[in-house]
Design a protein around this motif. Structure first.
Motif, short mmCIF file in Angstrom:
data_model
loop_
_atom_site.label_atom_id
_atom_site.label_comp_id
_atom_site.label_asym_id
_atom_site.label_seq_id
_atom_site.Cartn_x
_atom_site.Cartn_y
_atom_site.Cartn_z
N LEU A 51 0.74 -1.38 0.12
CA LEU A 51 0.22 0.06 -0.06
C LEU A 51 0.88 1.18 0.02
N SER A 52 2.02 1.13 0.78
CA SER A 52 2.84 2.35 0.75
C SER A 52 3.42 2.84 -0.54
N SER A 53 3.23 1.89 -1.55
CA SER A 53 3.75 2.31 -2.84
C SER A 53 2.84 2.92 -3.79
N ASN A 54 1.65 3.06 -3.44
CA ASN A 54 0.61 3.57 -3.99
C ASN A 54 -0.12 4.75 -3.39
N ALA A 55 -0.58 5.60 -4.17
CA ALA A 55 -1.68 6.74 -3.40
C ALA A 55 -3.03 5.93 -3.36
N MET A 56 -3.24 5.93 -2.08
CA MET A 56 -4.51 5.13 -1.78
C MET A 56 -5.78 5.98 -1.49
N GLY A 57 -6.94 5.67 -1.55
CA GLY A 57 -8.01 6.53 -1.31
C GLY A 57 -9.19 5.55 -0.60
N TRP A 58 -9.95 6.50 0.07
CA TRP A 58 -11.22 6.00 0.76
C TRP A 58 -12.35 6.38 -0.22
N TYR A 59 -13.16 5.71 -0.61
CA TYR A 59 -14.23 6.10 -1.48
C TYR A 59 -15.69 5.63 -0.44
N ARG A 60 -16.78 6.33 -1.16
CA ARG A 60 -17.94 5.98 -0.34
C ARG A 60 -18.99 6.24 -1.42
N GLN A 61 -20.05 5.20 -1.05
CA GLN A 61 -21.15 5.14 -2.37
C GLN A 61 -22.46 5.25 -1.42
N PRO A 62 -23.05 6.55 -1.47
CA PRO A 62 -24.22 6.50 -0.47
C PRO A 62 -25.37 5.75 -1.34
N PRO A 63 -26.55 5.38 -0.69
CA PRO A 63 -27.53 4.74 -1.29
C PRO A 63 -28.07 5.68 -2.53
N GLY A 64 -28.01 5.06 -3.73
CA GLY A 64 -28.53 5.55 -4.88
C GLY A 64 -27.85 6.59 -5.55
N ALA A 65 -26.42 6.61 -5.03
CA ALA A 65 -25.76 7.72 -5.68
C ALA A 65 -24.43 7.09 -6.24
N ARG A 66 -23.33 7.75 -6.72
CA ARG A 66 -22.43 7.47 -7.37
C ARG A 66 -21.30 7.25 -6.37
N ARG A 67 -20.20 6.62 -6.58
CA ARG A 67 -18.99 6.41 -5.75
C ARG A 67 -18.28 7.65 -5.57
N GLU A 68 -17.85 8.22 -4.34
CA GLU A 68 -17.02 9.45 -4.49
C GLU A 68 -15.85 9.17 -3.41
N LEU A 69 -14.72 9.80 -4.06
CA LEU A 69 -13.58 9.67 -3.28
C LEU A 69 -13.66 10.97 -2.18
#
Length: 116
Positions: free
Chosen positions: A29-47
């Protein structure tokens, strides 16, 4: 084979806290830029939060000041500390690489439900 496993979600009252974990296998993981995303109900995934390979962090305006992303290189795990949770934080949360062309297969995510 790369595997990302998210955990730590649950049901919490507004104002509460949760700590999410993303454990990885097959990549460092430390070799990558990592992110947490979320997807609310009925919505698109967002960073919502990112951490670069050299530890710089970034946040969406909606979570800035409330969420903290971190990484434990020894455990090959990325975390998301979520404080002062709001109902609108309800979503399935995922981790993945930030670079769209370099993303891995999505894990199952972890459900966060914030109640009033």
């Amino acid at each position: 084979q790369v595997q990302l496993v998210e955990s730590g979600g649950g049901l919490v009252q507004a104002g509460g806290s949760l700590r999410l974990s993303c454990a990885a296998s097959g990549i460092i993981l430390s070799s990558n830029a990592m992110g947490w995303y979320r997807q609310p109900p009925g919505a698109r995934r967002e960073l919502v939060a990112t951490i670069t390979s050299d530890g710089r962090t970034g946040y969406a305006d909606s979570v800035k000041g409330r969420f903290t992303i971190s990484r434990d290189n020894a455990k090959n795990t990325v975390y998301l500390q979520m404080n002062t949770l709001k109902i609108e934080d309800t979503a399935v949360y995922y981790c993945n690489a930030v670079a769209v062309g370099s993303q891995y297969d999505w894990g199952q995510g972890t459900q966060v439900t914030v109640s009033s």
